[in-house]
Design a protein around this motif. Structure first.
Motif, PDB file in Angstrom:
ATOM      1  N   GLN A 273      13.995 -24.377  11.022  1.00 29.61           N
ATOM      2  CA  GLN A 273      14.071 -23.065  10.373  1.00 29.61           C
ATOM      3  C   GLN A 273      13.715 -21.962  11.359  1.00 29.61           C
ATOM      4  N   LYS A 274      12.687 -22.188  12.141  1.00 33.01           N
ATOM      5  CA  LYS A 274      12.269 -21.199  13.137  1.00 33.01           C
ATOM      6  C   LYS A 274      13.370 -20.975  14.171  1.00 33.01           C
ATOM      7  N   GLU A 275      13.974 -22.065  14.628  1.00 34.39           N
ATOM      8  CA  GLU A 275      15.003 -21.965  15.662  1.00 34.39           C
ATOM      9  C   GLU A 275      16.283 -21.318  15.134  1.00 34.39           C
ATOM     10  N   ALA A 276      16.600 -21.553  13.854  1.00 36.76           N
ATOM     11  CA  ALA A 276      17.809 -20.978  13.261  1.00 36.76           C
ATOM     12  C   ALA A 276      17.640 -19.502  12.931  1.00 36.76           C
ATOM     13  N   GLY A 277      16.387 -19.083  12.776  1.00 32.26           N
ATOM     14  CA  GLY A 277      16.102 -17.693  12.415  1.00 32.26           C
ATOM     15  C   GLY A 277      15.766 -17.559  10.942  1.00 32.26           C
ATOM     16  N   LEU A 278      14.727 -16.799  10.652  1.00 32.17           N
ATOM     17  CA  LEU A 278      14.275 -16.641   9.280  1.00 32.17           C
ATOM     18  C   LEU A 278      15.204 -15.705   8.510  1.00 32.17           C
ATOM     19  N   LYS A 279      15.295 -15.933   7.213  1.00 36.42           N
ATOM     20  CA  LYS A 279      16.139 -15.101   6.353  1.00 36.42           C
ATOM     21  C   LYS A 279      15.330 -14.046   5.605  1.00 36.42           C
ATOM     22  N   ASN A 280      14.061 -14.359   5.364  1.00 37.21           N
ATOM     23  CA  ASN A 280      13.186 -13.446   4.625  1.00 37.21           C
ATOM     24  C   ASN A 280      11.860 -13.318   5.347  1.00 37.21           C
ATOM     25  N   LYS A 281      11.109 -12.298   4.995  1.00 39.33           N
ATOM     26  CA  LYS A 281       9.816 -12.076   5.641  1.00 39.33           C
ATOM     27  C   LYS A 281       8.867 -11.406   4.668  1.00 39.33           C
ATOM     28  N   LEU A 282       7.612 -11.835   4.694  1.00 39.12           N
ATOM     29  CA  LEU A 282       6.572 -11.167   3.919  1.00 39.12           C
ATOM     30  C   LEU A 282       6.166  -9.903   4.657  1.00 39.12           C
ATOM     31  N   VAL A 283       6.296  -8.765   3.994  1.00 41.72           N
ATOM     32  CA  VAL A 283       5.975  -7.486   4.623  1.00 41.72           C
ATOM     33  C   VAL A 283       4.927  -6.753   3.798  1.00 41.72           C
ATOM     34  N   GLY A 284       4.271  -5.818   4.450  1.00 42.86           N
ATOM     35  CA  GLY A 284       3.414  -4.882   3.750  1.00 42.86           C
ATOM     36  C   GLY A 284       4.196  -3.615   3.438  1.00 42.86           C
ATOM     37  N   PHE A 285       3.831  -2.947   2.377  1.00 37.50           N
ATOM     38  CA  PHE A 285       4.473  -1.666   2.073  1.00 37.50           C
ATOM     39  C   PHE A 285       3.476  -0.753   1.373  1.00 37.50           C
ATOM     40  N   GLU A 286       3.716   0.539   1.489  1.00 30.10           N
ATOM     41  CA  GLU A 286       2.928   1.512   0.742  1.00 30.10           C
ATOM     42  C   GLU A 286       3.882   2.373  -0.079  1.00 30.10           C
ATOM     43  N   MET A 287       3.421   2.782  -1.242  1.00 28.97           N
ATOM     44  CA  MET A 287       4.253   3.564  -2.141  1.00 28.97           C
ATOM     45  C   MET A 287       4.353   5.000  -1.632  1.00 28.97           C
ATOM     46  N   ILE A 288       5.564   5.524  -1.619  1.00 26.06           N
ATOM     47  CA  ILE A 288       5.798   6.932  -1.298  1.00 26.06           C
ATOM     48  C   ILE A 288       5.749   7.753  -2.583  1.00 26.06           C
ATOM     49  N   ASP A 289       6.461   7.290  -3.574  1.00 24.36           N
ATOM     50  CA  ASP A 289       6.432   7.942  -4.880  1.00 24.36           C
ATOM     51  C   ASP A 289       5.382   7.275  -5.760  1.00 24.36           C
ATOM     52  N   ARG A 290       5.087   7.918  -6.860  1.00 18.45           N
ATOM     53  CA  ARG A 290       3.994   7.445  -7.710  1.00 18.45           C
ATOM     54  C   ARG A 290       4.368   6.156  -8.447  1.00 18.45           C
ATOM     55  N   GLY A 291       3.458   5.209  -8.420  1.00 20.70           N
ATOM     56  CA  GLY A 291       3.667   3.933  -9.101  1.00 20.70           C
ATOM     57  C   GLY A 291       2.841   2.849  -8.437  1.00 20.70           C
ATOM     58  N   ILE A 292       2.425   1.876  -9.219  1.00 23.70           N
ATOM     59  CA  ILE A 292       1.630   0.773  -8.681  1.00 23.70           C
ATOM     60  C   ILE A 292       2.455  -0.505  -8.744  1.00 23.70           C
ATOM     61  N   PRO A 293       2.688  -1.156  -7.597  1.00 20.45           N
ATOM     62  CA  PRO A 293       3.475  -2.394  -7.585  1.00 20.45           C
ATOM     63  C   PRO A 293       2.665  -3.557  -8.136  1.00 20.45           C
ATOM     64  N   ARG A 294       3.333  -4.472  -8.808  1.00 21.24           N
ATOM     65  CA  ARG A 294       2.664  -5.645  -9.366  1.00 21.24           C
ATOM     66  C   ARG A 294       3.448  -6.905  -9.016  1.00 21.24           C
ATOM     67  N   HIS A 295       2.761  -8.024  -9.096  1.00 24.44           N
ATOM     68  CA  HIS A 295       3.355  -9.323  -8.783  1.00 24.44           C
ATOM     69  C   HIS A 295       4.665  -9.539  -9.539  1.00 24.44           C
ATOM     70  N   ASP A 296       5.683  -9.941  -8.811  1.00 22.99           N
ATOM     71  CA  ASP A 296       7.010 -10.292  -9.329  1.00 22.99           C
ATOM     72  C   ASP A 296       7.895  -9.097  -9.669  1.00 22.99           C
TER      73      ASP A 296
END
Length: 358
Positions: A273-296
């Motif tokens: 998987q590493k050699e083929a290249g990842l398709k997804n990645k866990l990233v951090g993000f911060e909200m620009i507009d108002r709202g609180i993100p929740r799981h799922d």
């Protein structure tokens, strides 16, 4: 529902109790924001006795650990701790855990409370070379004393030079007048401090001693609510949210504990998987507009195409802004990329940022 040796203490202190991983646990005392600030700026105490502890002993203990964990435990020396995970056979993660080397033939594994039985069964099924295994979870208590004033508070209770202890190291001996206590320079808050393992019968004695020693530093009991906001500000993964049986350790940003210098469960597939290249990645993000993100909650790109999902989110008490973690497609994982979080019927703007956030 199980109790810890300190459950009645929490109730007497007025803690709000909730079911968590099969245990009756304190979620908050004075309030999440106050407790969060106490740990970031001073010192607080978490009862995390719901966590699981296994002892592995014998000539083949290391060999078993090497086969079932992703990190290279052969690098450990006595008194050192290693963060690792148990990969499954389908590309995901059975659990993340800590590996303690007590001596050349004796190790302690610390696992998540919700996975104690699952992890025990997983490792036991692969114990083909006679390793002696003991599940000491039900008789072991664990306090996490966290914050920049933890060293000063706890030094009164032991002869160990706590300030000299390296991160991810531990010592075993007398603490608060009790023998056979493990004091570990680890934790899940990013605020510094120690985790203390001891037998249940000594729980109230040690709890009381810690609070007496920390009184001059404003020590407070801390619940699971602040534990979650503290760990998220540091980008620490939570099993069941950010990593689980379906998530690749590589896509979860855990390549640093996935060592292909040895063979372990599913290592060949993960290497491919590493050699083929990842398709997804866990990233951090911060909200620009108002709202609180929740799981799922779903994550979208600017065109409205679904590109992933939120795994953790909160209003950061330290930063006074909403932050989160989530998996997105690799082309949307670059720092500064605009993404949109599906909150109710709206797509609310956020941007990808590096984590730890704080």
């Amino acid at each position: 529902m199980k109790s810890t040796a300190l459950t009645n203490v929490h109730i007497a202190l007025g803690a709000k109790m909730v079911p968590f991983a099969g245990y009756n646990m304190p979620v908050q005392y004075s309030g999440i924001n106050d407790e969060h600030a106490t740990v970031r700026n001073g010192v607080g105490v978490f009862d995390v006795s719901h966590m699981g502890e296994f002892i592995l002993k014998g000539e083949n203990a290391l060999e078993l650990i090497q086969r079932v964990t992703s990190n290279d435990a052969s690098k450990l020396i006595d008194g050192k701790v290693q963060y690792s995970c148990l990969p499954n056979e389908t590309g995901g993660i059975v659990d993340d855990l800590l590996v303690y080397r007590i001596d050349e033939k004796t190790y302690m594994l610390v696992v998540n409370a919700s996975n104690i039985e699952k992890d025990w069964n997983w490792i036991s099924a692969r114990n083909t070379n006679g390793v002696e295994m003991h599940n000491i979870s039900d008789k072991t208590s664990l306090l996490a004393v966290q914050g920049p004033k933890a060293v000063a508070a706890l030094q009164k209770l032991t002869d160990f030079d706590l300030a000299a202890m390296e991160y991810y190291s531990f010592k075993k001996g007398k603490f608060a007048g009790v023998d056979n206590v493990v004091v570990s320079a680890t934790g899940y808050t990013g605020a510094g401090g120690f985790e203390i393992y001891f037998d249940n019968e000594n729980a109230e004695q040690i709890w009381n001693a810690v609070f007496e020693a920390g009184a001059e530093f404003g020590i407070k009991p801390i619940g699971l609510g602040a534990r979650d906001t503290l760990r998220l500000e540091k980008g620490f993964a939570l099993y069941g949210n950010d990593i689980d049986d379906t998530t690749s350790p590589l896509e979860a940003g855990l390549g640093w504990i996935t060592k292909f210098s040895k063979e372990f469960t599913n290592s060949a597939a993960l290497k491919a998987q590493k050699e083929a290249g990842l398709k997804n990645k866990l990233v951090g993000f911060e909200m620009i507009d108002r709202g609180i993100p929740r799981h799922d909650y779903e994550i979208f790109d600017a065109a409205g195409t679904k590109i992933g999902r939120v795994t953790s989110g909160t209003q950061s008490p330290s930063m006074q802004k909403a932050i989160g973690l989530g998996y997105v497609t690799l082309e949307n994982a670059k720092e500064g990329t605009d993404i949109f979080i599906g909150i109710r019927d709206n797509k609310v703007k956020a941007k990808v940022v590096k984590y730890p956030f704080l």
